[in-house]
Motif scaffolding. Sequence first.
Motif, short mmCIF file in Angstrom:
data_model
loop_
_atom_site.label_atom_id
_atom_site.label_comp_id
_atom_site.label_asym_id
_atom_site.label_seq_id
_atom_site.Cartn_x
_atom_site.Cartn_y
_atom_site.Cartn_z
N PHE A 178 0.83 -1.21 0.00
CA PHE A 178 0.00 0.00 0.00
C PHE A 178 0.87 1.25 0.00
O PHE A 178 0.59 2.22 -0.74
CB PHE A 178 -0.92 -0.03 1.22
CG PHE A 178 -1.82 1.17 1.33
CD1 PHE A 178 -2.91 1.32 0.49
CD2 PHE A 178 -1.56 2.14 2.29
CE1 PHE A 178 -3.73 2.43 0.59
CE2 PHE A 178 -2.39 3.25 2.39
CZ PHE A 178 -3.47 3.40 1.54
N ALA A 179 1.92 1.25 0.81
CA ALA A 179 2.82 2.41 0.85
C ALA A 179 3.56 2.58 -0.48
O ALA A 179 3.75 3.71 -0.96
CB ALA A 179 3.83 2.25 1.99
N TYR A 180 3.94 1.46 -1.09
CA TYR A 180 4.63 1.54 -2.38
C TYR A 180 3.71 2.10 -3.47
O TYR A 180 4.13 2.93 -4.28
CB TYR A 180 5.13 0.15 -2.78
CG TYR A 180 5.81 0.11 -4.12
CD1 TYR A 180 7.10 0.61 -4.30
CD2 TYR A 180 5.16 -0.44 -5.23
CE1 TYR A 180 7.72 0.58 -5.54
CE2 TYR A 180 5.77 -0.47 -6.48
CZ TYR A 180 7.05 0.03 -6.62
OH TYR A 180 7.66 0.00 -7.85
N MET A 181 2.45 1.67 -3.48
CA MET A 181 1.50 2.19 -4.46
C MET A 181 1.27 3.69 -4.26
O MET A 181 1.23 4.46 -5.23
CB MET A 181 0.18 1.43 -4.36
CG MET A 181 0.28 -0.04 -4.78
SD MET A 181 -1.26 -0.95 -4.48
CE MET A 181 -2.39 -0.03 -5.51
N TYR A 186 2.32 9.35 -5.88
CA TYR A 186 2.87 10.68 -5.64
C TYR A 186 4.03 10.98 -6.57
O TYR A 186 4.23 12.13 -6.99
CB TYR A 186 3.32 10.79 -4.19
CG TYR A 186 2.18 10.84 -3.20
CD1 TYR A 186 1.10 11.71 -3.39
CD2 TYR A 186 2.17 10.02 -2.09
CE1 TYR A 186 0.06 11.76 -2.49
CE2 TYR A 186 1.12 10.05 -1.18
CZ TYR A 186 0.07 10.92 -1.38
OH TYR A 186 -0.97 10.98 -0.51
N GLU A 187 4.79 9.95 -6.91
CA GLU A 187 5.90 10.15 -7.84
C GLU A 187 5.38 10.52 -9.23
O GLU A 187 5.94 11.42 -9.89
CB GLU A 187 6.75 8.88 -7.91
CG GLU A 187 8.00 9.03 -8.78
CD GLU A 187 8.83 7.76 -8.80
OE1 GLU A 187 9.86 7.75 -9.48
OE2 GLU A 187 8.43 6.79 -8.11
N MET A 188 4.32 9.87 -9.68
CA MET A 188 3.75 10.20 -10.99
C MET A 188 3.17 11.61 -10.98
O MET A 188 3.34 12.38 -11.95
CB MET A 188 2.66 9.19 -11.35
CG MET A 188 3.19 7.78 -11.60
SD MET A 188 1.88 6.57 -11.84
CE MET A 188 1.09 7.22 -13.30
N VAL A 189 2.50 11.99 -9.88
CA VAL A 189 1.96 13.35 -9.77
C VAL A 189 3.09 14.37 -9.80
O VAL A 189 3.01 15.41 -10.47
CB VAL A 189 1.11 13.50 -8.50
CG1 VAL A 189 0.71 14.95 -8.27
CG2 VAL A 189 -0.13 12.62 -8.59
N TYR A 190 4.17 14.09 -9.10
CA TYR A 190 5.31 15.01 -9.08
C TYR A 190 5.95 15.12 -10.46
O TYR A 190 6.33 16.22 -10.89
CB TYR A 190 6.33 14.53 -8.06
CG TYR A 190 7.62 15.31 -8.09
CD1 TYR A 190 7.69 16.59 -7.54
CD2 TYR A 190 8.78 14.77 -8.67
CE1 TYR A 190 8.87 17.31 -7.57
CE2 TYR A 190 9.95 15.48 -8.70
CZ TYR A 190 10.00 16.76 -8.15
OH TYR A 190 11.16 17.46 -8.20
N GLU A 191 6.06 13.98 -11.17
CA GLU A 191 6.64 14.04 -12.51
C GLU A 191 5.78 14.87 -13.45
O GLU A 191 6.30 15.68 -14.24
CB GLU A 191 6.81 12.61 -13.05
CG GLU A 191 7.91 11.83 -12.36
CD GLU A 191 8.01 10.41 -12.89
OE1 GLU A 191 7.15 10.05 -13.73
OE2 GLU A 191 8.93 9.68 -12.47
N ARG A 192 4.45 14.69 -13.39
CA ARG A 192 3.58 15.49 -14.24
C ARG A 192 3.65 16.97 -13.89
O ARG A 192 3.72 17.84 -14.79
CB ARG A 192 2.14 14.99 -14.10
CG ARG A 192 1.91 13.59 -14.66
CD ARG A 192 0.48 13.15 -14.43
NE ARG A 192 0.27 11.80 -14.95
CZ ARG A 192 -0.88 11.14 -14.82
NH1 ARG A 192 -1.91 11.71 -14.18
NH2 ARG A 192 -1.00 9.92 -15.31
#
Length: 212
Positions: A178-181, A186-192
């Motif tokens: 769950f933490a990894y997902m 959040y990583e995808m949101v930050y990249e966008r």
Amino acid sequence: MDAPITTGGSGTCVVGEFVRDVVLWRRGRADVSACLLAATAASWLLFYGTGRGYTALSLASDVLLLLLTVLFLWAKAARLLNRPAPPVPEMRVPQRAVDEAAALLRAALDAACSGFHDIAMGRDSVLFCQTFLCLWAVSIVGSLTDFPTFCYASIVAALTLPALYQKYQECVDTYMRFAYMNLRMYEMVYERFSMKCFVRVRDWVTEVLKDP
């Protein structure tokens, strides 16, 4: 030419299985694990928790002094009173145990030197990253606490965390997934977000450069 020291693989396997059983509190080794954990906690409280200023060297010297004095007086009194001597067995270190310990130490040092050489020559990038992270973590922890406390905490963690993880493995794995997902989200949101910011800054710089 000196004969090489050879050790049976069965001895190393037995030692590894014993350590694994002690760390995981299984196969009847729970008493050993509990004794190690209690001894670690008691020694930390004795040296650092009571404020009496004990050190390992002073405590060992006092205990040996008391033990040798009691045994010496017991032996002298037994000889004068025709009583049996204190039941102290003759203690000797087996040569085989010394050879096995030397062989294990040599193998560990060879592995460390080989890894250092591979890193220094730029051959193993993964090992370099792992070593860098480990040394960095040790440096951070060392700046927060002293070395004896770090050793005590490491022993307590080694005797508790693996056993707790094995007991609650499913629950821990669920929370870790769950933490990894969430981390990936959040990583995808930050990249966008960073890409949008980069595009806007690029467009703004382009417009500024186009203006006369």
